[in-house]
Enzyme design. Structure first.
Site, mmCIF file in Angstrom:
data_model
loop_
_atom_site.group_PDB
_atom_site.id
_atom_site.type_symbol
_atom_site.label_atom_id
_atom_site.label_comp_id
_atom_site.label_asym_id
_atom_site.label_seq_id
_atom_site.Cartn_x
_atom_site.Cartn_y
_atom_site.Cartn_z
ATOM 1 N N CYS A 1 -8.976 0.034 -3.884
ATOM 2 C CA CYS A 1 -7.985 0.586 -4.831
ATOM 3 C C CYS A 1 -6.705 0.987 -4.110
ATOM 4 C CB CYS A 1 -8.570 1.775 -5.589
ATOM 5 S SG CYS A 1 -9.910 1.335 -6.710
ATOM 6 N N ASN A 2 -6.302 0.180 -3.150
ATOM 7 C CA ASN A 2 -5.078 0.453 -2.388
ATOM 8 C C ASN A 2 -4.450 -0.881 -1.988
ATOM 9 O OD1 ASN A 2 -3.057 1.313 -0.618
ATOM 10 N ND2 ASN A 2 -4.304 2.994 0.168
#
Length: 891
Positions: A437-438
């Site tokens: 999630c980055n």
């Protein structure tokens, strides 16, 4: 040597002080985390684990007290309200501040806290007479931070991404004097610790940006700072008395492991009066009119922004979380009776307590693991891993306990993260893979361009899947992270796993050595490398000197169906006219040698010589599955003993007989008789939702006894509809919808005996004991086994016909850990999956998925051993990139 490098003495000599809480770690692990025995959990950045005493203290509290809705005024409600207020105090105390400076607003998590900031910040939109606001964020931010720009865009506020390597501006160098007094509010968000790499960004930025010393973009106004602390506070102390950010979102499961679904937004009281809110929920209003546009909020900042009833029982659990954490990692310390000024006088670390000890402990493990990983090299000098980091892991103030990397082969090519995760799971090592999630950090460290992201999406790759390589380039990486209960043995087990899977067991010259203070490398023989380019398996190797033969016992055979020869011939003729040209060969035709069905998902195979087929595949194939007490499907990945359960179908008596060693046989009716007493519910297989019904207490007791855990047998309901209809691209089928049974991806899995033979020649030398052909076939759990002249030629097929049946090739099957399980004994062989990967050139594809195209015929469709197989080539004969992940093998 490896033994010395991985010894505790080497660890002590090479890592900073602070490991083990003064010798208390072993007792802590034994008392609080007995469930970790045999498990190496290295995903603490995803979620840390809760200690048993936390759960016990919480449940004891709930058993001994009555907690009512805090919005009521009765005695139980007052108890709840007072306890919640006490927990707010404990939270502020944990972060070294008081209610004079900060307010705690409970949310459902860090993401909800970030969303709240975006909604209530006093933005000045474009198009007004006043200078408009800006939302700036560091590109090395979690998705939930970047997602705030969706809300700001709807408010006509411009978002500005800032790359970590961009220099923050000095305001005095560019801001005109006449604009010094501009008060337009802007917001800058950055993570205290990158959840991708563990890099700790300077907390000094908070004051520098707020004071105007630094500025993210050249624009006048007043800057506020949002410090995303979710990753940071899981293993480091945060002193808000010194570093006074305006907004600090956190998630408590990152700290305690329990409860999940609860977070908070800490708001600096100086900005609180400026926040705007349009929606008001229950508990937020001091007064309002239902018929008029009148609303007056409550005075308390927390109550004003906590819409509805907060998760009060979870909040009560936090009280025990703080108690247990302080007790486990350090005594409750003097800081409780000291002011912020007094703390500054005596020194911050003197008041950091347990979190400072956690910081030192976890960093010691990360430092050591990073040092060893960076040292590992193949015999040719090539590194074993590619590390993604900004620091040298020498200072816990700038680096957290997170290590991000990709594993390489000796030619420097990346081994996909999905492959690494599969192998790690065989060693009971739990890691995290992907982009975490980055996306911003993933692009920065892996060199993935914006165009690459869009091309990968078009190729079928989305966040969270396991398509790890596209055109040979990685789409993500592997992350390990340490928590407060992590141990040297965890680090040692992980490093041993990397060494065991990258070097041959006969390689005694692993190229590194150690000293008391430093790890260095030394040359190693160049003839012991584990992966040799000559070992890669050719997809077109011809086998002519061996044949596969199988003679199923008479008790396993079922006969009784015949298809008219004339109809078969006419179908073959139709296929040959419209399909892609058939493979031309002058030798022996391809035939079906074995047919297997698996009535109970993940249980033993049932072999037949003829079997009817329907629109879900082989009749009764994977119509049943075993679930745990929560209704979640159990497979051999979690419970290898499932392969020792032998179901067989008796079509004449219309029963399924289930047998296992040491158990009396039990039978289940094949009749789909769902009476009023049946319990019907929904389950999930892979990502597909299925409707099922329970098979009763008798079968539940049988399976629970054999597996030694509470479980039940459930069956797919007869009215299940598949969301997707699969159509033959050649237009030869009826308008019949094709549905799936309890398989994960397709109706059938086909393997080629020639491919098995070729694989056996490459795999056997790597194993302690060579595998027999029959055992290999059973490990791959196929429905159809064929004998083709060439190994792996099936990967070039687009369609096939078998007798009167037509099948479309859906794609290759990417194998998972199940192939490492001996289907006769239930024992695991960790090396098998790696051997397959090595033999196939880093891929784990084996077998192809098929979907049946039903015929427009009144005759029953029958699949028979001995039937001829007519394949049709793909228009483009290059082997396509696999689009199926490890969860999508047949099970």
């Amino acid at each position: 040597m490896a033994e010395e490098l991985l010894s505790f003495r080497a660890f002590q000599g090479s890592c900073p002080a602070g490991y083990g809480y003064g010798g208390e770690l072993r007792g802590l692990r034994e008392r609080e985390f007995p469930r970790l025995r045999g498990i190496t959990y290295l995903d603490h950045a995803g979620s840390t684990l809760f200690p048993e005493s936390l759960l016990k203290a919480f449940t004891d509290d709930l058993r001994n007290n009555v907690y009512g809705n805090p919005h009521s005024q009765n005695i139980s409600s007052k108890l709840t309200y007072d306890t919640i207020e006490h927990v707010r105090y404990r939270i502020l105390q944990h972060f070294h501040t008081t209610s004079e400076d900060y307010t705690v607003i409970f949310t459902s998590g860090c993401t909800a806290a970030l969303k709240l900031v975006a909604e209530v910040f006093p933005w000045v939109p474009e198009g007004t007479e006043q200078l408009s606001s800006r939302f700036c964020y560091l590109t090395d931010s979690h998705t939930s931070v970047v997602g705030m720009r969706g809300i700001t865009a709807s408010m006509n506020v411009l978002s500005v991404p800032v790359k970590p390597k961009d220099k923050l501006l000095l305001e005095k160098d560019w801001l005109p004097d006449e604009e010094q007094n501009c008060t337009t509010p802007h917001l800058f968000s950055y993570p205290a610790q990158s959840n991708f790499s563990g890099t700790k960004y300077p907390l000094s930025w908070i004051q520098d940006i707020k004071s105007g010393k630094l500025c993210p973009v050249k624009i006048p106004g007043k800057w506020f700072v949002l410090l995303d602390a979710a990753s940071y506070v899981s293993s480091s102390p945060l002193d808000l008395g010194v570093h006074q950010a305006d907004f600090i979102p956190i998630s408590f499961y990152k700290i305690f492991g329990f409860p999940t679904g609860l977070g908070a937004l800490l708001v600096n009281n100086r900005i609180a009066p400026l926040l705007r809110k349009t929606y008001f929920g229950g508990g937020t209003a001091a007064a309002y009119l239902a018929g008029e546009d009148f609303y007056f909020p409550k005075k308390s900042i927390a109550e004003r922004f906590e819409d509805g009833t907060v998760s009060f029982l979870d909040i009560i659990a936090l009280k025990h979380g703080f108690d247990i954490l302080e007790k486990l990692t350090g005594d409750r310390i003097t800081r409780r009776c000291c002011s912020v000024g007094r703390r500054k006088t005596l020194g911050y670390k003197a008041f950091s307590g347990g979190m400072e000890k956690i910081k030192q402990h976890t960093f010691a493990l990360a430092h050591y693991t990073y040092t060893v990983l960076s040292t590992l090299k193949y015999a040719n000098g090539a590194p074993v891993v590619r590390l993604y980091n900004d620091t040298d892991f020498s200072n816990p103030d700038v680096q957290g306990p997170i290590i991000n990397f990709n594993v390489l082969d000796e030619s420097g090519e990346v081994i996909g993260f999905s492959q690494v995760e599969k192998m790690a799971s065989l060693y009971n090592i739990h890691v995290r893979t992907g982009c975490f999630c980055n996306t911003g950090a993933c692009q920065m460290y892996l060199g993935i361009s914006d165009e690459d992201i869009q091309k990968n999406l078009q190729a079928g790759h989305v966040c969270g899947d396991d398509i790890d390589l596209i055109d040979g380039r990685p789409t993500g990486s592997v992350r390990i992270s340490f928590g407060y209960m992590s141990s040297f043995e965890d680090a040692q087990t992980f490093l041993k796993f990397i060494i065991a899977t990258r070097f041959s067991k006969s390689d005694t010259g692993i190229p590194f050595q150690s000293s008391a203070t430093q790890l260095t490398t030394e040359p190693a023989p160049d003839d012991h490398s584990y992966f040799n380019s000559t070992d890669k398996l050719s997809p077109r190797t011809h086998i002519t000197d061996r044949k596969h033969r199988n003679n199923p016992s008479e008790t396993e055979r079922t006969v009784g169906w015949q298809t008219l020869e004339s109809e078969s011939e006419s179908i073959r003729a139709a296929l040959s006219e419209v399909a892609v040209p058939k493979i031309k060969r002058g030798g022996k035709p391809i035939t079906v040698t074995n047919i297997y069905l698996y009535p109970i998902k993940s249980c033993s195979a049932f072999e037949v010589t003829e079997w009817p087929v329907g629109n879900r595949g082989l009749l009764y194939d994977r119509n049943w599955m075993v679930v745990n007490q929560n209704g979640v499907c159990i497979t051999q990945k979690q419970e290898p003993k499932l392969c020792l359960i032998n179901p067989s179908i008796d079509l004449k008596q219309k029963i399924m007989v289930i047998q296992a060693e040491g158990m009396d046989p039990i039978s289940v009716s094949l009749e789909e008789n769902i009476g009023k007493e049946a319990v019907i519910f929904e389950s999930k297989v892979c990502s597909h939702r299925v409707k099922t019904y329970d098979c009763g207490e008798r079968t539940a007791g049988w399976f629970s006894t054999f597996l030694g855990r509470p479980c039940r047998l459930i069956r797919q309901s007869p009215d299940r509809k598949n969301d997707t209809q699969h159509k033959n691209t050649k237009g030869l089928t009826c308008a019949t919808s094709i549905s799936l049974s309890l398989v994960n991806e397709a109706q059938y899995l086909l393997i080629n005996a020639a491919s098995i033979l070729q694989l056996k020649e490459h795999v056997s030398p790597r194993l302690k004991e060579p595998l027999e052909i029959e055992e290999l076939i059973r490990r791959f759990r196929a429905n159809i086994v064929i004998s083709a002249p060439e190994s792996f030629e099936e990967e070039e097929w687009a369609e096939i016909s078998i007798g009167s049946l037509q099948f479309q090739v859906v794609g290759p099957c990417t194998r998972c850990q199940v192939i490492c399980i001996d289907q006769q004994s239930g024992e695991r062989n960790k090396e098998f999956l790696q051997s397959l990967s090595a033999a196939r050139g880093k891929k784990t594809n084996f077998g192809i998925y098929l979907m049946n195209q039903p015929l427009c015929s009144s005759f029953p469709d029958i699949l028979s051993v001995g039937s001829e197989v007519l394949p049709m080539l793909k228009e483009n004969t290059e082997i396509q990139h696999p689009t199926f992940n490890e969860e999508k093998c047949s099970g």
